[in-house]
Design a protein around this motif. Sequence first.
Motif, mmCIF file in Angstrom:
data_model
loop_
_atom_site.group_PDB
_atom_site.id
_atom_site.type_symbol
_atom_site.label_atom_id
_atom_site.label_comp_id
_atom_site.label_asym_id
_atom_site.label_seq_id
_atom_site.Cartn_x
_atom_site.Cartn_y
_atom_site.Cartn_z
ATOM 1 N N GLY A 144 96.281 69.583 64.975
ATOM 2 C CA GLY A 144 96.097 68.837 66.213
ATOM 3 C C GLY A 144 95.705 69.718 67.373
ATOM 4 N N ASP A 145 94.889 69.144 68.247
ATOM 5 C CA ASP A 145 94.389 69.893 69.399
ATOM 6 C C ASP A 145 95.504 70.343 70.334
ATOM 7 O OD1 ASP A 145 91.877 69.532 68.425
ATOM 8 O OD2 ASP A 145 91.270 68.014 69.892
ATOM 9 N N PHE A 146 96.521 69.508 70.500
ATOM 10 C CA PHE A 146 97.551 69.854 71.476
ATOM 11 C C PHE A 146 98.381 71.047 71.019
ATOM 12 C CE2 PHE A 146 101.500 68.883 74.011
ATOM 13 C CZ PHE A 146 100.922 69.173 75.235
ATOM 14 N N ASP A 212 99.650 61.778 73.766
ATOM 15 C CA ASP A 212 100.630 60.767 73.380
ATOM 16 C C ASP A 212 101.753 61.437 72.606
ATOM 17 O OD1 ASP A 212 99.710 61.218 70.765
ATOM 18 O OD2 ASP A 212 98.325 59.525 70.843
ATOM 19 N N LYS A 213 102.664 60.642 72.078
ATOM 20 C CA LYS A 213 103.839 61.209 71.408
ATOM 21 C C LYS A 213 103.460 62.010 70.167
ATOM 22 C CE LYS A 213 104.908 57.024 68.720
ATOM 23 N NZ LYS A 213 105.970 56.014 68.426
ATOM 24 N N LEU A 220 105.477 70.506 69.370
ATOM 25 C CA LEU A 220 106.864 70.822 69.029
ATOM 26 C C LEU A 220 106.953 71.381 67.609
ATOM 27 C CD1 LEU A 220 108.754 67.745 70.543
ATOM 28 C CD2 LEU A 220 108.518 70.034 71.495
ATOM 29 N N THR A 221 106.103 70.886 66.735
ATOM 30 C CA THR A 221 106.062 71.419 65.377
ATOM 31 C C THR A 221 105.638 72.885 65.396
ATOM 32 O OG1 THR A 221 105.536 69.271 64.394
ATOM 33 C CG2 THR A 221 104.956 71.223 63.114
ATOM 34 N N ALA A 222 104.651 73.196 66.238
ATOM 35 C CA ALA A 222 104.201 74.584 66.363
ATOM 36 C C ALA A 222 105.314 75.460 66.913
ATOM 37 C CB ALA A 222 102.974 74.664 67.261
ATOM 38 N N ALA A 223 105.985 74.990 67.964
ATOM 39 C CA ALA A 223 107.079 75.768 68.555
ATOM 40 C C ALA A 223 108.208 75.970 67.552
ATOM 41 C CB ALA A 223 107.603 75.053 69.807
ATOM 42 N N ASN A 224 108.496 74.934 66.792
ATOM 43 C CA ASN A 224 109.568 75.015 65.808
ATOM 44 C C ASN A 224 109.209 75.963 64.660
ATOM 45 O OD1 ASN A 224 112.148 73.831 64.582
ATOM 46 N ND2 ASN A 224 110.652 73.375 62.988
ATOM 47 N N ALA A 225 107.933 75.966 64.282
ATOM 48 C CA ALA A 225 107.505 76.760 63.127
ATOM 49 C C ALA A 225 107.517 78.254 63.392
ATOM 50 C CB ALA A 225 106.100 76.329 62.696
ATOM 51 N N ILE A 226 107.469 78.638 64.663
ATOM 52 C CA ILE A 226 107.342 80.061 64.962
ATOM 53 C C ILE A 226 108.574 80.629 65.658
ATOM 54 C CG2 ILE A 226 104.823 80.085 64.994
ATOM 55 C CD1 ILE A 226 104.817 79.555 67.882
ATOM 56 N N GLY A 227 109.707 79.999 65.462
ATOM 57 C CA GLY A 227 110.955 80.575 65.943
ATOM 58 C C GLY A 227 111.340 81.777 65.094
ATOM 59 N N ASP A 228 112.000 82.754 65.704
ATOM 60 C CA ASP A 228 112.382 83.969 64.988
ATOM 61 C C ASP A 228 113.258 83.686 63.770
ATOM 62 O OD1 ASP A 228 111.085 85.950 66.497
ATOM 63 O OD2 ASP A 228 112.617 85.841 68.048
ATOM 64 N N ASP A 229 114.184 82.737 63.902
ATOM 65 C CA ASP A 229 115.091 82.467 62.795
ATOM 66 C C ASP A 229 114.342 81.941 61.581
ATOM 67 O OD1 ASP A 229 114.497 80.152 64.232
ATOM 68 O OD2 ASP A 229 116.462 79.222 63.889
ATOM 69 N N ARG A 230 113.436 81.037 61.818
ATOM 70 C CA ARG A 230 112.680 80.460 60.705
ATOM 71 C C ARG A 230 111.749 81.501 60.070
ATOM 72 N NH1 ARG A 230 109.566 74.629 60.758
ATOM 73 N NH2 ARG A 230 108.405 74.881 58.804
ATOM 74 N N TYR A 254 113.335 73.534 72.890
ATOM 75 C CA TYR A 254 114.094 73.100 74.068
ATOM 76 C C TYR A 254 113.354 73.435 75.364
ATOM 77 C CZ TYR A 254 117.625 72.759 77.687
ATOM 78 O OH TYR A 254 118.290 72.435 78.855
ATOM 79 N N TRP A 255 112.909 74.689 75.503
ATOM 80 C CA TRP A 255 112.320 75.100 76.773
ATOM 81 C C TRP A 255 110.922 74.523 76.980
ATOM 82 C CZ3 TRP A 255 114.961 76.529 80.727
ATOM 83 C CH2 TRP A 255 116.215 77.121 80.542
ATOM 84 N N PHE A 256 110.151 74.397 75.920
ATOM 85 C CA PHE A 256 108.856 73.721 76.074
ATOM 86 C C PHE A 256 109.078 72.274 76.495
ATOM 87 C CE2 PHE A 256 105.622 70.919 74.242
ATOM 88 C CZ PHE A 256 104.505 71.377 74.930
ATOM 89 N N SER A 257 110.029 71.615 75.843
ATOM 90 C CA SER A 257 110.305 70.208 76.150
ATOM 91 C C SER A 257 110.791 70.038 77.586
ATOM 92 C CB SER A 257 111.349 69.653 75.179
ATOM 93 O OG SER A 257 110.881 69.699 73.842
ATOM 94 N N LYS A 258 111.601 70.984 78.055
ATOM 95 C CA LYS A 258 112.096 70.881 79.431
ATOM 96 C C LYS A 258 110.953 71.019 80.433
ATOM 97 C CE LYS A 258 115.401 72.634 82.790
ATOM 98 N NZ LYS A 258 116.500 73.577 83.110
ATOM 99 N N GLY A 259 110.056 71.962 80.179
ATOM 100 C CA GLY A 259 108.903 72.107 81.067
ATOM 101 C C GLY A 259 108.033 70.881 81.055
ATOM 102 N N LEU A 260 107.835 70.301 79.874
ATOM 103 C CA LEU A 260 107.021 69.100 79.746
ATOM 104 C C LEU A 260 107.653 67.921 80.469
ATOM 105 C CD1 LEU A 260 104.619 67.617 78.415
ATOM 106 C CD2 LEU A 260 106.063 67.283 76.407
#
Length: 279
Positions: A144-146, A212-213, A220-230, A254-260
Amino acid sequence: MRWLGGRESDNVEDRRGSGGGGLLVGGGIGSVVIAVIVMLLGGDPSQILQSSSSQEPVNQQADDAAAAFTRKTLASTEDVWKKLFADQGSQYSSPTLVMFRNMTESGCGTASQASGPFYCPADQKLYIDLSFYDELRERFNAPGDFAMAYVIAHEVGHHIQKQLGIMDKVDEQRSRLSKKEYNKVSVRLELQADFFAGVWANHAQGQSISIDKNDVESALTAANAIGDDRIQQETQGTVVPDAFTHGTSAQRVYWFSKGLKTGDINQGDTFNSREDANL
């Protein structure tokens, strides 16, 4: 994600046909898997570079489309941050984005496909090998582009930190802190860049982009996929918090979502806030 107008930025150096000592910031947004292996887990960078050199031929039409998308996204960040800085009585100086394939030189040393997208404070430029978009879609399952725009906005977030003096303050602590303690500060720097990416999306929505959602879910999938723990779990089979450089998947989301959600630059003090302590 749909463009509303789609102005393209002129602050771009296109080095895709040109072949191929500082702080590389945000180099883990996509190829952070490789960067973590090389820099933190004792991987062999020569093997990675050898594998990077044996690439399939570039689809020129698709490559040009990715380049146009990159220019449009950078233009959108310029429009948003110029206004936000002006609202606070200051002036935003737009960064230059360097697009390349395989390898190029930066003010922070050699940039390669293995280094992933990053921001170099020394020359205040963003660097991205356009093949990263394929990796984001295929390796990290974040199409996805986003999701692609999020990556650029995160690196621009580091430029915001440079402009605000945050990055210099963090870099000054490098010689005074242990590696373990400095890694903790580095994590907060990366999480703030995620927050700034969310702030951009909040203000760009309805102005230069329409999301859109499903678009938000891809980011969020991108942010989740590149966390250090994962990433550590996938690359070495165990999680080592002391070696984190970018934050956990949950923290990044969390932080991306808060900024958004808020769009408020003043709510992104990740260094002193522990809102994500239990994530």
